[in-house]
Design an enzyme around this catalytic site. Structure first.
Site, PDB file in Angstrom:
ATOM      1  N   LEU A  75     -34.310 -15.232 -60.962  1.00  0.00           N
ATOM      2  CA  LEU A  75     -34.226 -14.208 -59.923  1.00  0.00           C
ATOM      3  C   LEU A  75     -33.093 -14.496 -58.951  1.00  0.00           C
ATOM      4  CD1 LEU A  75     -38.011 -13.996 -58.978  1.00  0.00           C
ATOM      5  CD2 LEU A  75     -36.733 -12.466 -60.480  1.00  0.00           C
ATOM      6  N   SER A 113     -23.515 -18.203 -53.972  1.00  0.00           N
ATOM      7  CA  SER A 113     -24.905 -18.540 -54.272  1.00  0.00           C
ATOM      8  C   SER A 113     -25.162 -20.032 -54.345  1.00  0.00           C
ATOM      9  CB  SER A 113     -25.295 -17.957 -55.634  1.00  0.00           C
ATOM     10  OG  SER A 113     -25.046 -16.586 -55.714  1.00  0.00           O
ATOM     11  N   ILE A 124     -34.184 -19.767 -59.128  1.00  0.00           N
ATOM     12  CA  ILE A 124     -34.053 -18.869 -57.988  1.00  0.00           C
ATOM     13  C   ILE A 124     -32.646 -19.006 -57.418  1.00  0.00           C
ATOM     14  CG2 ILE A 124     -34.978 -18.244 -55.721  1.00  0.00           C
ATOM     15  CD1 ILE A 124     -36.983 -17.943 -58.116  1.00  0.00           C
ATOM     16  N   GLU A 125     -31.910 -17.892 -57.435  1.00  0.00           N
ATOM     17  CA  GLU A 125     -30.554 -17.846 -56.890  1.00  0.00           C
ATOM     18  C   GLU A 125     -30.632 -17.212 -55.510  1.00  0.00           C
ATOM     19  OE1 GLU A 125     -26.184 -15.914 -58.089  1.00  0.00           O
ATOM     20  OE2 GLU A 125     -27.905 -15.674 -59.430  1.00  0.00           O
ATOM     21  N   LEU A 126     -30.106 -17.914 -54.511  1.00  0.00           N
ATOM     22  CA  LEU A 126     -30.091 -17.450 -53.124  1.00  0.00           C
ATOM     23  C   LEU A 126     -28.649 -17.183 -52.763  1.00  0.00           C
ATOM     24  CD1 LEU A 126     -32.565 -20.147 -51.838  1.00  0.00           C
ATOM     25  CD2 LEU A 126     -33.101 -17.780 -52.451  1.00  0.00           C
TER      26      LEU A 126
END
Length: 130
Positions: A75, A113, A124-126
């Site tokens: 995500l 990211s 999890i990509e922020l």
């Protein structure tokens, strides 16, 4: 035909650790609601105008994905704060960054990211818009 994503379902083997990560580390809100047929109490993680419904592995709600398993999601979230602040928050929570910061291509253009893994090992990509 499609306008936007309303919610997705995350299957977890570790519900308390999952809730802790998404609320304490990522700042989402935990919501309890009644839904389904028959109606049962459920949990979701909310952010912006979206939510992530939680299913506990082995006790999923019907209907469900054909093979719901923890750790199968990848995500990407666009943060509401600068990426440097995200990195600081991860450090304060003692949550390791797997990769980044790196430049990627998101749905609307370039993003910057970092990647982490949640307690079920989902990637999890922020990100922030670059």
């Amino acid at each position: 035909m499609i306008d936007h994503l309303d919610h997705l379902v995350l299957t977890t083997a570790r519900p308390q650790a999952c809730i802790d990560f998404y609320t304490r580390v990522l700042g989402m809100a935990l919501e309890t609601f009644v839904g389904g047929t028959p109606p049962v109490e459920r949990q979701a993680l909310t952010f912006g105008q979206q939510k992530i419904n939680l299913h506990v592995q082995g006790a999923e709600f019907e209907p469900k994905a054909h093979l719901p398993v923890p750790g199968a999601l990848d995500l990407c979230f666009i943060a509401a704060i600068p990426l440097d602040a995200v990195i600081a928050r991860l450090a304060a929570a003692n949550w390791p960054i797997v990769e980044g910061p790196v430049l990627r291509t998101g749905a609307t253009g370039k993003i910057r990211s970092v990647y982490v893994r949640d307690p079920d090992f989902n990637l999890i990509e922020l990100s922030e818009l670059a």
